[in-house]
Design an enzyme around this catalytic site. Structure first.
Site: not given
Ligand SMILES: NC(=O)c1ccc[n+]([C@@H]2O[C@H](COP(=O)([O-])OP(=O)(O)OC[C@H]3O[C@@H](n4cnc5c(N)ncnc54)[C@H](O)[C@@H]3O)[C@@H](O)[C@H]2O)c1
Length: 247
Positions: A138, A151, A155
């Site tokens: 991401s 999160y 990534k």
């Protein structure tokens, strides 16, 4: 038919980017196995593209081992292509308020899965002397937004894992690349935004120079290139598909 004759496993292929990748790969000639927690969703995509479906929890070692056994006996053997796409997020929250359960889940699905699928499929790829792995990371791992900290970090780990795997596996004929999507029109988008309102959409879109969210087809086109023989000299790349967000 850029993936003609290839066997591809797409994790999280029942929805969003993964479904787009499964559809694109099948359209380019690949035989596709959709591996997802959501079996009925995986079956729906598989039947649409003439592929296979297998209920898999990518965060669970025995479930990934069962996927590898299914691939061996029912699908045709060791896949040429593995797309680690399944992923989850915690809701946007101050980093100290994310629950330990949510933290563990994000790390298990986004991070540990890459290790588990590597253990399941890399030995067979090494024995054959070829393979292409594509990790769906991401822009969050490159240019983090606030309130999605764990999160974002998961990534970032995936991007570093991509490079580490690429350099170690290159002599074995295995290429490892990542795609870094910007916020995309999938069911997961609402979880990143917290709430799906016109105001929040405008706020997110204001950071994307091209002025739109990504679509599953944008991510699928990049993954197709990276997994095809056209990219035979490309490994360790984490390719932004982000409308300029990370510039
Ligand atoms: N949508 C975005 O804005 C965006 C942006 C950048 C990166 N990503 C990443 O793209 C990937 C796909 O996201 P999406 O937006 O298509 O999400 P999505 O929620 O639409 O699809 C995710 C799929 O993964 C499956 N899944 C979840 N946990 C699983 C598990 N433990 N085992 C197997 N399957 C599991 C779900 O059932 C679902 O089918 C994720 O890794 C996500 O982090 C998404």
């Amino acid at each position: 038919m850029r993936l003609d004759g290839k066997m591809a496993i797409v994790t999280g292929g029942a929805s969003g980017f993964g479904a787009g990748i499964a559809e694109k790969f099948a359209a380019e000639g690949a035989r596709v196995l959709v591996a997802d927690l959501n079996l009925s969703g995986a079956q729906e995509i598989a039947s649409r593209i003439g592929g296979f479906a297998f209920e898999t929890n990518v965060a669970d070692r025995s479930s990934v081992a069962a996927l590898a056994a299914f691939a061996e006996t029912e699908f045709g053997g060791v896949p040429d292509i593995l797309v680690n796409n399944a992923g989850v997020t915690h809701l946007p929250t101050s980093l100290e308020d994310v629950s330990e359960d949510d933290f563990d889940k994000v790390l298990a699905v986004n991070v540990k899965s890459v290790y588990l699928t590597a253990r399941a499929f890399v030995p067979g790829m090494k024995a054959r002397g070829s393979g292409a792995i594509c990790n769906i990371a991401s822009t969050a791992g490159v240019s983090p937004r606030p309130r999605l900290s764990w999160y974002n970090a998961s990534k970032g780990w995936m991007i570093t894992a991509t490079k580490a795997m690429a350099v170690e596996l290159a002599p074995s004929g295995i290429r490892v690349n990542a795609v870094n999507p910007v916020a995309g029109e999938t069911p997961l988008l609402k979880s990143f935004m917290g709430e799906d309102t016109p105001e929040v959409r405008v706020k997110f879109l204001s950071t994307i120079p091209i002025g739109r969210f990504s679509q599953p087809s944008d991510i699928a086109n990049a993954a197709c290139y990276l997994c095809s023989d056209e990219a035979s000299m490309v490994t360790g790349v984490a390719m932004e598909v982000d409308g300029g967000r990370c510039i």
